[in-house]
Design a protein around this motif. Structure first.
Motif, PDB file in Angstrom:
ATOM      1  N   LEU A 338       0.839  -1.200   0.000  1.00  0.00           N
ATOM      2  CA  LEU A 338       0.000   0.000   0.000  1.00  0.00           C
ATOM      3  C   LEU A 338       0.871   1.247   0.000  1.00  0.00           C
ATOM      4  N   VAL A 339       0.568   2.161  -0.896  1.00  0.00           N
ATOM      5  CA  VAL A 339       1.248   3.460  -0.925  1.00  0.00           C
ATOM      6  C   VAL A 339       0.177   4.508  -0.671  1.00  0.00           C
ATOM      7  N   LYS A 340       0.070   4.929   0.568  1.00  0.00           N
ATOM      8  CA  LYS A 340      -1.035   5.808   0.946  1.00  0.00           C
ATOM      9  C   LYS A 340      -0.700   7.282   0.748  1.00  0.00           C
ATOM     10  N   SER A 341      -1.733   8.023   0.378  1.00  0.00           N
ATOM     11  CA  SER A 341      -1.627   9.475   0.221  1.00  0.00           C
ATOM     12  C   SER A 341      -3.038  10.053   0.268  1.00  0.00           C
ATOM     13  N   ASP A 378      -4.381   4.123  -0.804  1.00  0.00           N
ATOM     14  CA  ASP A 378      -3.632   3.831  -2.026  1.00  0.00           C
ATOM     15  C   ASP A 378      -4.497   4.259  -3.215  1.00  0.00           C
ATOM     16  N   SER A 379      -4.050   5.262  -3.957  1.00  0.00           N
ATOM     17  CA  SER A 379      -4.873   5.832  -5.024  1.00  0.00           C
ATOM     18  C   SER A 379      -5.130   4.831  -6.154  1.00  0.00           C
ATOM     19  N   VAL A 380      -4.145   3.975  -6.459  1.00  0.00           N
ATOM     20  CA  VAL A 380      -4.326   2.994  -7.536  1.00  0.00           C
ATOM     21  C   VAL A 380      -5.412   1.989  -7.154  1.00  0.00           C
ATOM     22  N   MET A 381      -5.319   1.471  -5.923  1.00  0.00           N
ATOM     23  CA  MET A 381      -6.320   0.505  -5.472  1.00  0.00           C
ATOM     24  C   MET A 381      -7.696   1.154  -5.330  1.00  0.00           C
ATOM     25  N   MET A 382      -7.721   2.388  -4.811  1.00  0.00           N
ATOM     26  CA  MET A 382      -9.006   3.050  -4.616  1.00  0.00           C
ATOM     27  C   MET A 382      -9.671   3.333  -5.961  1.00  0.00           C
ATOM     28  N   LYS A 383      -8.861   3.598  -6.968  1.00  0.00           N
ATOM     29  CA  LYS A 383      -9.412   3.798  -8.312  1.00  0.00           C
ATOM     30  C   LYS A 383     -10.093   2.523  -8.792  1.00  0.00           C
ATOM     31  N   GLN A 384      -9.479   1.365  -8.494  1.00  0.00           N
ATOM     32  CA  GLN A 384     -10.071   0.086  -8.885  1.00  0.00           C
ATOM     33  C   GLN A 384     -11.412  -0.138  -8.188  1.00  0.00           C
TER      34      GLN A 384
END
Length: 488
Positions: A338-341, A378-384
């Protein structure tokens, strides 16, 4: 004349002295008639000296039990010529006065010195009542309680202590509990103060018990300090703690073993995922390619049934390929860090919606996008997550003349909650738990395309963010999907 003057002066001085005494002082002749009655007698009894002097005791006081006892004491002193002391209760005006009386021989009569000790005796009686109450309380407490003096002698032990350890007869605490000849080296009695009781733990070698001791100082009337000892048996607690520690060690060993096994399984899964991605999809692409070649090169000799069958082959190849892609995405979720922001959820939803909506649905969709709380994840996962939820909303509402989709959210108690609501075919609420299971579908693939993995991916992503998902729906009345994650 001079001698008579001195005698009168001495008599006057004696009268002043005896009159100023705050305790009762009176005298009786050998016939028990009053010959002197000082001012304190008048104040305490309410009877003036003129009503007493020359009268017999029974002429002044009623012949009750107290008067009879007093007269008996007077006669013994007259007879034996020896002083005597006694305590009498005197009733007057509805009130009881307790007198401490000292009777002395005086010539042929007696003098009586009486002190009012009513307040003192009442205080002692109250104190005795309080002592009895305290003893009753201590007797009811299930913990062992005992009182020791400055020499470690046990002055009191409550029934709970006696029941557990036996009778205590003139023994010192270290002798009784440990069999020692001197105070226990770990004893914490000296640490106890009026503001801070002492507390320590010790093992009783004689009984094999482990106890927690609490020592509370108690001030005595003579200025000495006793210690109230509360004995709490923690043998079972310590045994349980040792057992828990042993089990924790075993559990840690098992966890380490399982972790090693899981790492090995994960490596196998990674190898399997690689195999699926390359080895399985490669022949699938070959089948797709050759089927297209046959369809193109032999189109002139294929009848309608042949063309239909090749169409079925291509659709299933596409479905199989998508299923492999979804399974790979699901398997990668647990391995991806996870890369959180900070995430602008409103902007993300607006952008994704225009990506997933098809041209044929664009004119029949009404999107209501409410203000969404900023997220941290995590923006990538949240986009999914948004892709899957919005795609589902569009897919299962595509049968409506007007597709209505509402996206909103709110913050409460440090948790951000977001939702996607549609007016599609909905679902039976009792099957909610199945929605998020892999390959579980509540509608057939003929009605709506899909692999049954999309919502599982959503749940896996939200769980990795420390959140949870849920859904609400009614058949043919739409559905609402929620996910909640911590603000930070």
């Amino acid at each position: 004349k001079i001698r008579e003057k001195h005698r009168l002066e001495a008599k006057e001085l004696l009268a002043k002295v005896t009159g100023s005494v705050t305790d009762m002082l009176y005298a009786l002749d050998k016939n028990l008639k009053y010959i002197y009655w000082n001012r304190a007698c008048e104040e305490i009894t309410g009877i003036s000296s003129k009503d007493v002097i020359g009268k017999h005791v029974t002429d002044v006081f009623s012949e009750d039990e107290t008067t009879a006892k007093a007269m008996a004491s007077y006669r013994r002193v007259l007879l034996k010529g020896k002083a005597e002391s006694a305590i009498f209760e005197y009733e007057h005006g509805g009130e009881t006065t307790i007198l401490e009386i000292h009777i002395y021989p005086l010539g042929e009569g007696i003098s009586v010195f009486a002190r009012d000790i009513t307040d003192h005796m009442n205080a002692e009686r109250k104190l005795e009542i309080e002592r009895k109450k305290l003893h009753k309380i201590l007797d009811c407490i299930p913990e062992g309680i005992y009182l020791i003096d400055e020499s470690y002698d046990i002055d009191y032990a409550n029934p709970a202590l006696i029941k557990e350890y036996g009778l205590i007869e003139n023994k010192k605490c270290f002798e009784f509990f440990q069999g020692f000849k001197a105070p226990c080296p770990w004893c914490g009695i000296d640490r106890a103060s009026s503001s801070q009781p002492a507390r320590w733990e010790c093992s009783f070698e004689k009984s094999g018990r482990i106890c927690e001791l609490i020592s509370i100082p108690v001030s005595n009337d003579d200025g000495s300090i006793s210690k109230l000892q509360i004995l709490h048996d923690i043998t079972k607690i310590r045994t349980y703690q040792e057992e828990v520690e042993r089990m924790n060690v075993e559990l840690e060993a098992r966890v380490a073993e399982r972790t090693t096994q899981l790492e090995a399984v994960n490596k196998e899964l990674e190898a399997f995922a690689f195999s699926v991605s390359h080895d399985l999809r490669a022949p699938l692409r070959a089948v797709d390619g050759y089927s297209r070649i046959i369809e193109e090169d032999y189109a002139d000799i294929l009848d309608n049934e042949g063309v239909r069958l090749f169409g079925v082959i291509k659709r299933n190849i596409k479905k199989m390929d998508q299923l492999i892609i979804d399974l790979l995405a699901l398997s990668r979720l647990n391995r991806t860090e996870l890369v959180k922001s900070k995430i602008d959820m409103t902007g993300m939803v607006n952008s994704i919606f225009h990506e997933v909506i098809t041209a044929e649905l664009r004119d029949k969709v009404k999107l209501t996008l409410k203000n969404l709380p900023e997220a941290y994840g995590d923006s990538v996962m949240m986009k999914q997550v948004w892709v899957n939820l919005l795609s589902n909303a569009l897919k299962f509402s595509s049968c409506r003349e007007l597709i209505e989709i509402e996206v909103g959210g709110y913050s409460e108690n440090g948790i951000n909650t977001y939702y996607v609501k549609d007016n599609g075919v909905g679902f039976n609420q009792k099957y909610e738990s199945k929605l998020f299971e892999v390959f579980q579908r509540l509608h057939s693939s003929k009605e709506f395309e899909g692999t049954g993995v999309g919502l599982s991916i959503v749940q896996r992503i939200i769980h990795r963010h420390g959140g949870f998902v849920r859904a609400e729906g009614n058949e043919d009345h739409g559905a609402t999907f929620y996910f909640s994650i911590p603000e930070r």
